[in-house]
Enzyme design. Structure first.
Site, PDB file in Angstrom:
ATOM      1  N   GLU A  69      20.927   1.353  17.477  1.00 40.64           N
ATOM      2  CA  GLU A  69      20.378   2.240  16.452  1.00 40.64           C
ATOM      3  C   GLU A  69      18.863   2.400  16.588  1.00 40.64           C
ATOM      4  O   GLU A  69      18.212   1.657  17.318  1.00 40.64           O
ATOM      5  CB  GLU A  69      20.712   1.712  15.061  1.00 40.64           C
ATOM      6  N   LYS A  99      23.864  -7.130   4.962  1.00 44.14           N
ATOM      7  CA  LYS A  99      22.552  -7.624   4.559  1.00 44.14           C
ATOM      8  C   LYS A  99      22.672  -8.402   3.251  1.00 44.14           C
ATOM      9  O   LYS A  99      23.366  -7.980   2.322  1.00 44.14           O
ATOM     10  CB  LYS A  99      21.572  -6.460   4.410  1.00 44.14           C
TER      11      LYS A  99
END
Length: 306
Positions: free
Chosen positions: A27, A162
């Site tokens: 990414e 996360k």
């Protein structure tokens, strides 16, 4: 449909895909929004090097001048790193406008998966995926990453969701969407900065070959959606669960007081946590990305050898 107007695959990546060689998508949000320059560029190039060292071809994905670019050049990575936060953080909803305007965009997990799938890449290594945010029962703040995992056939290697998220609700969402969540050598969901979360993944698989075989079966059956492989941060770089949670709680409280919401939330929280931990969280972030790139390349190599 002619994708040439919107998709630019580098010659190296195109040749590797055509030859059936292992390729790993990477990414670009981590470059423009994940850390400061020049550390962002150094990290991105190191990730590409690790992928190569483990037998695969790296394909950093970004939107460059209105094209989904699969296999960014070093110059393009440098451009994204220097431009930083001025580059739009691009999720699925942003693609039509950015491409029609000929603009740049840093791809999230969602748009990296889209670019990888369009190019024919099946494996993607990142840091952590988005998920259900804390308080989502009132805010409805749920990352588009989860919906992309439900519909796009790309295997995503990450260090778990996360730890700023509601991990329990994130797992429930993925279960509802039929996305297999695999723990690499663990049955416990890693929580990005730490190996512990208190939540269990669907399956533990202990080798890249086992993971590749399971995903190959999913592809053979043409089941929609991807697979999430959670790879714990190495112990030597992991942070104490209570310590990181205290800092996350403080960062979330400040975000709420400032009225920060939507796609600005995660970059704000990660930056605030970095400052609260004296930079330790950023060091951990970099190491877990390296670790995921290594595993991603190993899985891609096994998948290509089937």
């Amino acid at each position: 449909m002619n994708l040439d107007r919107y998709l630019n695959v580098s010659p190296e990546v195109k040749a590797a895909i055509a030859a059936g060689k292992p390729v790993v998508a990477l990414e670009s949000t981590i470059i423009s929004h994940g850390m400061p320059y020049p550390q962002n560029v150094e990290t991105a190039l190191n990730v590409e090097r690790i992928v190569r060292e483990n037998g695969a071809v790296p394909a950093t994905i970004a939107i460059i001048q209105g094209k989904i670019t699969v296999g960014c050049t070093h110059e393009q990575i440098e451009h994204l790193g220097k431009k930083g936060l001025a580059v739009t953080k691009a999720s699925r909803r942003d693609l039509p406008v950015l491409l029609s305007r000929g603009e740049d965009g840093a791809t999230t997990v969602t748009t990296t998966m889209i670019g990888a799938a369009l190019a024919g890449i099946r494996v993607f290594a990142t840091g952590g995926v988005g998920g259900v945010h804390r308080g989502a029962e009132t805010t409805m703040d749920i990352s588009a990453d989860l919906e992309e995992l439900a519909q796009t056939q790309v295997l995503v290697v990450c260090a778990g969701a996360k730890s700023i998220l509601d991990l329990g609700l994130t797992l429930e969402y993925l279960e509802t969407k039929g996305v297999p969540v695999i723990g690499y050598r663990t049955k416990e969901l890693p929580a990005f900065y730490t190996t512990h979360s208190g939540f269990q993944v669907d399956y533990r698989l202990d080798t890249p070959g086992e993971i590749a075989e399971a995903f190959a079966v999913k592809l053979d059956l043409d089941l929609p959606g991807g697979m999430l492989v959670t790879n714990p941060i190495p112990d030597e770089y992991a942070m104490d669960l209570d310590y990181i949670n205290r800092n996350i709680d403080a960062a979330i409280a400040e975000a709420e007081s400032l009225g920060i919401h939507g796609k600005e939330t995660t970059p704000f929280l990660l930056d605030k946590i970095q400052k609260l931990t004296g930079g330790d969280s950023l060091k951990a972030n970099i190491q877990l990305v390296y670790n995921n790139a290594r595993l991603g390349a190993q899985i891609a190599t096994e998948l290509a050898g089937r």
